[in-house]
Motif scaffolding. Structure first.
Motif, PDB file in Angstrom:
ATOM      1  N   LEU A  84      39.590  89.600 116.315  1.00 31.77           N
ATOM      2  CA  LEU A  84      40.803  89.784 117.108  1.00 31.77           C
ATOM      3  C   LEU A  84      40.401  90.231 118.505  1.00 31.77           C
ATOM      4  CD1 LEU A  84      43.022  91.543 114.440  1.00 31.77           C
ATOM      5  CD2 LEU A  84      43.164  89.182 115.240  1.00 31.77           C
ATOM      6  N   ASN A  85      40.274  89.239 119.385  1.00 35.26           N
ATOM      7  CA  ASN A  85      39.909  89.520 120.769  1.00 35.26           C
ATOM      8  C   ASN A  85      40.836  88.727 121.681  1.00 35.26           C
ATOM      9  OD1 ASN A  85      38.976  86.868 120.572  1.00 35.26           O
ATOM     10  ND2 ASN A  85      36.842  87.475 120.344  1.00 35.26           N
ATOM     11  N   ASP A  86      40.633  88.810 122.986  1.00 31.26           N
ATOM     12  CA  ASP A  86      41.489  88.103 123.944  1.00 31.26           C
ATOM     13  C   ASP A  86      41.540  86.613 123.640  1.00 31.26           C
ATOM     14  OD1 ASP A  86      41.630  90.599 125.061  1.00 31.26           O
ATOM     15  OD2 ASP A  86      40.709  90.028 126.970  1.00 31.26           O
ATOM     16  N   ARG A  87      40.417  86.044 123.294  1.00 28.59           N
ATOM     17  CA  ARG A  87      40.339  84.609 123.019  1.00 28.59           C
ATOM     18  C   ARG A  87      41.282  84.214 121.876  1.00 28.59           C
ATOM     19  NH1 ARG A  87      35.401  81.837 120.402  1.00 28.59           N
ATOM     20  NH2 ARG A  87      36.049  79.696 120.525  1.00 28.59           N
ATOM     21  N   TRP A  88      41.351  85.048 120.837  1.00 28.48           N
ATOM     22  CA  TRP A  88      42.236  84.774 119.700  1.00 28.48           C
ATOM     23  C   TRP A  88      43.703  84.725 120.142  1.00 28.48           C
ATOM     24  CZ3 TRP A  88      42.909  82.966 115.025  1.00 28.48           C
ATOM     25  CH2 TRP A  88      44.103  83.248 114.365  1.00 28.48           C
ATOM     26  N   ILE A 116      50.453  90.374 116.589  1.00 28.38           N
ATOM     27  CA  ILE A 116      51.029  91.285 117.587  1.00 28.38           C
ATOM     28  C   ILE A 116      50.140  91.271 118.818  1.00 28.38           C
ATOM     29  CG2 ILE A 116      51.609  93.666 118.141  1.00 28.38           C
ATOM     30  CD1 ILE A 116      52.441  94.081 115.286  1.00 28.38           C
ATOM     31  N   PHE A 117      50.695  90.739 119.904  1.00 29.89           N
ATOM     32  CA  PHE A 117      49.934  90.584 121.137  1.00 29.89           C
ATOM     33  C   PHE A 117      49.714  91.938 121.816  1.00 29.89           C
ATOM     34  CE2 PHE A 117      52.122  86.487 120.630  1.00 29.89           C
ATOM     35  CZ  PHE A 117      51.040  85.622 120.708  1.00 29.89           C
ATOM     36  N   PRO A 118      48.480  92.242 122.213  1.00 29.70           N
ATOM     37  CA  PRO A 118      48.202  93.504 122.917  1.00 29.70           C
ATOM     38  C   PRO A 118      48.919  93.542 124.276  1.00 29.70           C
ATOM     39  CG  PRO A 118      46.164  92.459 122.193  1.00 29.70           C
ATOM     40  CD  PRO A 118      47.266  91.470 121.976  1.00 29.70           C
ATOM     41  N   VAL A 154      57.557  88.484 119.336  1.00 28.27           N
ATOM     42  CA  VAL A 154      58.649  87.592 119.701  1.00 28.27           C
ATOM     43  C   VAL A 154      58.943  87.587 121.195  1.00 28.27           C
ATOM     44  CG1 VAL A 154      61.068  87.023 119.203  1.00 28.27           C
ATOM     45  CG2 VAL A 154      59.575  87.764 117.380  1.00 28.27           C
ATOM     46  N   TRP A 155      58.448  88.550 121.942  1.00 27.56           N
ATOM     47  CA  TRP A 155      58.692  88.571 123.395  1.00 27.56           C
ATOM     48  C   TRP A 155      58.189  87.295 124.067  1.00 27.56           C
ATOM     49  CZ3 TRP A 155      54.863  87.983 126.933  1.00 27.56           C
ATOM     50  CH2 TRP A 155      53.548  88.173 126.493  1.00 27.56           C
ATOM     51  N   ILE A 156      57.174  86.676 123.483  1.00 24.60           N
ATOM     52  CA  ILE A 156      56.615  85.465 124.091  1.00 24.60           C
ATOM     53  C   ILE A 156      57.461  84.234 123.785  1.00 24.60           C
ATOM     54  CG2 ILE A 156      55.055  84.707 122.235  1.00 24.60           C
ATOM     55  CD1 ILE A 156      52.925  84.456 124.565  1.00 24.60           C
TER      56      ILE A 156
END
Length: 178
Positions: A84-88, A116-118, A154-156
């Motif tokens: 789980l990193n930025d790339r994921w 869940i997006f950081p 869901v914000w995205i």
């Protein structure tokens, strides 16, 4: 893959444990495609204008061309993040955008960390995806509330109209105001 064109009326295709780094699936009659990869496939180019159903299990695979499958109705993606990193999270955002024209998208994952997006990636993940309207989200084991899922995921998807959210054995059906 070398034999796919020898079956001109092929409608359903299932590939498991594909180990090449790139793959191209091009077929005019294909309506259902299931792809399970256990080794990372970098790119799967799809040219199947009659594709109605697509199911994917695996990691960070780019799937260019799927947007052109205008008859696509059902998409099922089983998320299996190795790290789980930025790339994921960038991959997840991009894959959701490529399926946004579908009538129904279902994501399944083991736990909420994969979806869940950081907060620190909010600007990187822009623009939001407005075309995705109906989604089912299944999380096998979760330690968070449905509100935390809504806030972090869901914000995205500001165009989302309905969400079926399953956390463990509890399912909620959420309708968003227009």
């Amino acid at each position: 893959m070398h034999y796919i064109n020898k079956f001109p009326l092929l409608e359903k295709l299932e590939i498991q444990q594909y180990v090449y780094s790139k793959m191209q699936v091009s077929h005019q009659h294909l309506t259902s495609f299931v792809l399970e990869v256990y080794e990372e496939v970098k790119k799967v180019r799809i040219d199947a204008p009659k594709l109605k159903s697509f199911e994917y299990t695996g990691g960070l695979t780019l799937i260019p061309g799927i947007e052109a499958s205008r008859e696509l109705e059902f998409v099922r993606v089983h998320l299996n993040p190795k790290m789980l990193n930025d790339r994921w999270y960038i991959w997840l955002r991009d894959i959701l955008e490529s399926f946004a024209h579908s009538k129904y998208v279902r994501l399944t994952c083991l736990n909420e960390q994969g979806i869940i997006f950081p907060d620190e990636l909010n600007e990187t993940l822009l623009p939001t995806i407005n075309d995705l309207k109906t989604m089912e989200l299944r999380i096998d084991s979760s330690t968070v509330t449905s509100q935390q899922i809504l806030d972090g995921f869901v914000w995205i998807l500001p165009g989302l109209k309905t969400l079926s959210l399953t956390l463990g054995s509890i399912t909620k059906f959420i309708e968003f105001p227009p």
